[in-house]
Enzyme design. Structure first.
Site, PDB file in Angstrom:
ATOM      1  N   HIS A 122       0.870  -1.178   0.000  1.00  0.00           N
ATOM      2  CA  HIS A 122       0.000   0.000   0.000  1.00  0.00           C
ATOM      3  C   HIS A 122       0.913   1.237   0.000  1.00  0.00           C
ATOM      4  O   HIS A 122       2.031   1.180   0.514  1.00  0.00           O
ATOM      5  CB  HIS A 122      -0.826  -0.056   1.294  1.00  0.00           C
ATOM      6  CG  HIS A 122      -1.909   0.960   1.414  1.00  0.00           C
ATOM      7  ND1 HIS A 122      -1.675   2.252   1.824  1.00  0.00           N
ATOM      8  CD2 HIS A 122      -3.243   0.874   1.209  1.00  0.00           C
ATOM      9  CE1 HIS A 122      -2.825   2.908   1.866  1.00  0.00           C
ATOM     10  NE2 HIS A 122      -3.791   2.094   1.502  1.00  0.00           N
ATOM     11  N   ASP A 199       2.937  -4.785   8.116  1.00  0.00           N
ATOM     12  CA  ASP A 199       1.736  -3.974   7.954  1.00  0.00           C
ATOM     13  C   ASP A 199       0.544  -4.923   8.103  1.00  0.00           C
ATOM     14  O   ASP A 199       0.239  -5.708   7.201  1.00  0.00           O
ATOM     15  CB  ASP A 199       1.767  -3.311   6.567  1.00  0.00           C
ATOM     16  CG  ASP A 199       0.444  -2.635   6.215  1.00  0.00           C
ATOM     17  OD1 ASP A 199      -0.546  -2.805   6.957  1.00  0.00           O
ATOM     18  OD2 ASP A 199       0.404  -1.959   5.171  1.00  0.00           O
ATOM     19  N   GLN A 202      -4.600  -5.321   6.946  1.00  0.00           N
ATOM     20  CA  GLN A 202      -5.584  -6.246   6.367  1.00  0.00           C
ATOM     21  C   GLN A 202      -5.537  -7.625   7.006  1.00  0.00           C
ATOM     22  O   GLN A 202      -6.247  -8.531   6.556  1.00  0.00           O
ATOM     23  CB  GLN A 202      -5.363  -6.374   4.853  1.00  0.00           C
ATOM     24  CG  GLN A 202      -5.539  -5.084   4.078  1.00  0.00           C
ATOM     25  CD  GLN A 202      -6.994  -4.574   4.058  1.00  0.00           C
ATOM     26  OE1 GLN A 202      -7.934  -5.287   4.378  1.00  0.00           O
ATOM     27  NE2 GLN A 202      -7.156  -3.320   3.683  1.00  0.00           N
ATOM     28  N   LYS A 225     -10.431  -0.462  10.520  1.00  0.00           N
ATOM     29  CA  LYS A 225     -10.566  -1.682   9.704  1.00  0.00           C
ATOM     30  C   LYS A 225     -10.828  -2.884  10.597  1.00  0.00           C
ATOM     31  O   LYS A 225     -11.076  -3.989  10.115  1.00  0.00           O
ATOM     32  CB  LYS A 225      -9.289  -1.928   8.898  1.00  0.00           C
ATOM     33  CG  LYS A 225      -9.041  -0.870   7.816  1.00  0.00           C
ATOM     34  CD  LYS A 225      -7.811  -1.217   7.015  1.00  0.00           C
ATOM     35  CE  LYS A 225      -7.240  -0.044   6.258  1.00  0.00           C
ATOM     36  NZ  LYS A 225      -7.986   0.338   5.063  1.00  0.00           N
ATOM     37  N   CYS A 363      -4.708   2.511  -3.683  1.00  0.00           N
ATOM     38  CA  CYS A 363      -3.473   3.011  -3.041  1.00  0.00           C
ATOM     39  C   CYS A 363      -2.313   2.058  -3.247  1.00  0.00           C
ATOM     40  O   CYS A 363      -1.499   1.843  -2.334  1.00  0.00           O
ATOM     41  CB  CYS A 363      -3.677   3.264  -1.554  1.00  0.00           C
ATOM     42  SG  CYS A 363      -4.854   4.549  -1.211  1.00  0.00           S
TER      43      CYS A 363
HETATM   44  N1  PMP Z   1      -1.829  -0.942   4.581  1.00  0.00           N
HETATM   45  C1  PMP Z   1      -2.765  -1.655   3.974  1.00  0.00           C
HETATM   46  C2  PMP Z   1      -2.446  -3.023   3.476  1.00  0.00           C
HETATM   47  C3  PMP Z   1      -4.047  -1.127   3.827  1.00  0.00           C
HETATM   48  O1  PMP Z   1      -4.997  -1.830   3.225  1.00  0.00           O
HETATM   49  C4  PMP Z   1      -4.317   0.177   4.315  1.00  0.00           C
HETATM   50  C5  PMP Z   1      -5.690   0.814   4.165  1.00  0.00           C
HETATM   51  N2  PMP Z   1      -6.278   0.608   2.924  1.00  0.00           N
HETATM   52  C6  PMP Z   1      -3.303   0.866   4.949  1.00  0.00           C
HETATM   53  C7  PMP Z   1      -2.074   0.280   5.069  1.00  0.00           C
HETATM   54  C8  PMP Z   1      -3.500   2.230   5.497  1.00  0.00           C
HETATM   55  O2  PMP Z   1      -4.376   2.204   6.577  1.00  0.00           O
HETATM   56  P1  PMP Z   1      -4.949   3.541   7.221  1.00  0.00           P
HETATM   57  O3  PMP Z   1      -5.482   4.363   6.086  1.00  0.00           O
HETATM   58  O4  PMP Z   1      -6.006   3.063   8.137  1.00  0.00           O
HETATM   59  O5  PMP Z   1      -3.822   4.210   7.917  1.00  0.00           O
END
Ligand code: PMP
Length: 404
Positions: A122, A199, A202, A225, A363
């Site tokens: 991401h 990270d 997910q 999430k 993203c």
């Molecule tokens: N890493 C991953 C794999 C994600 O899916 C996301 C959110 N789509 C993020 C990081 C970023 O998370 P946040 O916007 O809640 O900080």
């Protein structure tokens, strides 16, 4: 296993209609819906407890502090960390990764040093490293993937040099659904004496997490999430690392003593928590985690896995369907394109039928380049989704495909 019919009653929003159609919410990778207990916890705290935490001698402040620190303990237990000193509250995964990228690079990385990330990250696990790279002159190396969307472990091994300082990879891809073999990835890095940031944005909402067993050095996830509120997240860090990192931001809470000449910093984890924390968010996140724990993360994983298998089967039967991400070990995220229908058109028309999916690059633009596409439609599932909802998605796609 799980009684989904009953579970759905805990999520009032799932009973909504949009455009006169029952809502089918399949955008859980972006954010999850909140059970009533979480929303109630927020209003209850503001109505009955609200006061700033930590420094207050009065009743409400002590009560708020207790809830905030209990939440830290709930989170510690949820991810099996050794100590609450290792649980830092942040605004979310993004801030957690930025904290590590900023503090770790400042303390441990010099010009020519290297960080390893992967092709499926991401943006929040790419851009902070690029910013650090610009400041510190470090290099970013990328683990490639195969066409199923799996990391190439031999290529990963070959990326290590004596300048490798950190590995930072996602546990589960928010586009491909791939569950990466993070334990193996961490083991390989540790053979080189290199720490690893996972990270978990997910993964934490979908499977049991045991940071001790994984032996990761840092682990990041987001409250919103994980069925909790927005604006709160977690950074787990092994004490040995957090102790050695400099603070991230300066201000109240993170200090021990301040004079105009010199400041001494607070103990862990407060050293990384400058300013008034989101103490309502932390408590509500703990309530969400209690809710998940009562369902059982094993049960959640098992149910979602079977729902994902069902969805993969149903979608694969659709003419012109191309699914991106067919890893053997796959989580509840399905990205796809159908024929030559633009992802945005498909998403917009699905919305008109009451089906909420996400479209675009999610993203993860570098991953889109690797896949040779601009974007996908993404259905991301939760334990409150049903086979009937998957059928509704498949029927809607079929209908729209014929229309095109
Ligand atoms: N890493 C991953 C794999 C994600 O899916 C996301 C959110 N789509 C993020 C990081 C970023 O998370 P946040 O916007 O809640 O900080």
């Amino acid at each position: 296993m799980l009684n989904v019919e009953d579970i759905r009653k805990d999520f009032p929003i799932l009973g909504l209609s949009v455009y006169g159609k029952p809502l089918v919410y399949l955008d859980n990778g972006a954010t999850t819906q909140k059970p009533r207990v979480v929303v109630d916890a927020i209003s209850n705290e503001y109505y009955n407890v609200n006061a700033n935490v930590h420094r207050g001698v009065h009743f409400l402040s002590q009560k708020a502090t207790e809830l905030h620190e209990q939440a830290r303990e709930t989170i510690r237990a949820f991810i099996h960390a050794k100590s609450t000193s290792e649980i830092v509250f942040t605004r979310g995964t993004t801030e957690s990764v930025n904290l590590v990228a900023s503090c770790f690079s400042e303390e441990f990385m010099n010009e020519g040093d290297e960080v390893i990330i992967s092709a499926m990250e991401h943006h929040s696990n790419i851009v902070p490293w690029q910013m650090a790279a610009n400041r510190r002159g470090i290099r970013i190396k990328v683990i490639p993937i195969n066409d199923k969307g799996e990391l190439l472990i031999d290529e990963y091994k070959a990326l290590f040099t004596d300048r490798t300082r950190l590995v930072s990879v996602t546990h589960v891809s928010n586009v491909l659904g791939t569950i990466n073999p993070v334990k193996e990835i961490i083991g390989i890095a540790h053979e080189h004496g290199v720490p690893v940031l996972i990270d978990g944005a997910q993964s934490a909402p979908h499977m049991p997490i045991d940071v001790e067993e994984l032996d990761c050095d840092f682990f990041a996830f987001s409250g919103h999430k994980t069925y909790g509120p927005t604006g709160i997240g977690v950074l787990y860090g092994k004490e040995v690392w957090l102790d050695r990192l400099p603070p991230y931001q300066g201000g109240g809470e993170m200090i021990q003593h301040v004079s105009f000449e010199k400041t001494t910093y607070n103990e862990l984890p407060y050293k990384f928590e400058a300013g008034t924390p989101d103490y309502v968010g932390s408590h509500a996140l703990a309530v969400a985690i209690d809710y998940l724990s009562a369902l059982g993360m094993d049960n959640i994983q098992e149910y979602e896995r079977s729902l994902t298998d069902y969805a993969m089967q149903q979608l694969q039967e659709i003419e012109g369907m191309r699914i991106y991400g067919t890893a053997d070990n796959k989580d509840a995220v399905i990205s796809f394109l159908v024929g030559d229908i633009h992802h945005l058109d498909l998403g917009t028309l699905l919305d008109r039928l009451g089906i909420a999916v996400r479209t675009g690059h999610h993203c993860a633009e570098p991953l889109m380049h690797r896949l040779g596409i601009e974007g996908t439609v993404r259905a991301s599932l939760s334990f409150y989704n049903t086979r009937e909802e998957i059928d509704a998605l498949a029927a809607a796609i079929n209908r729209l495909r014929q229309m095109f």
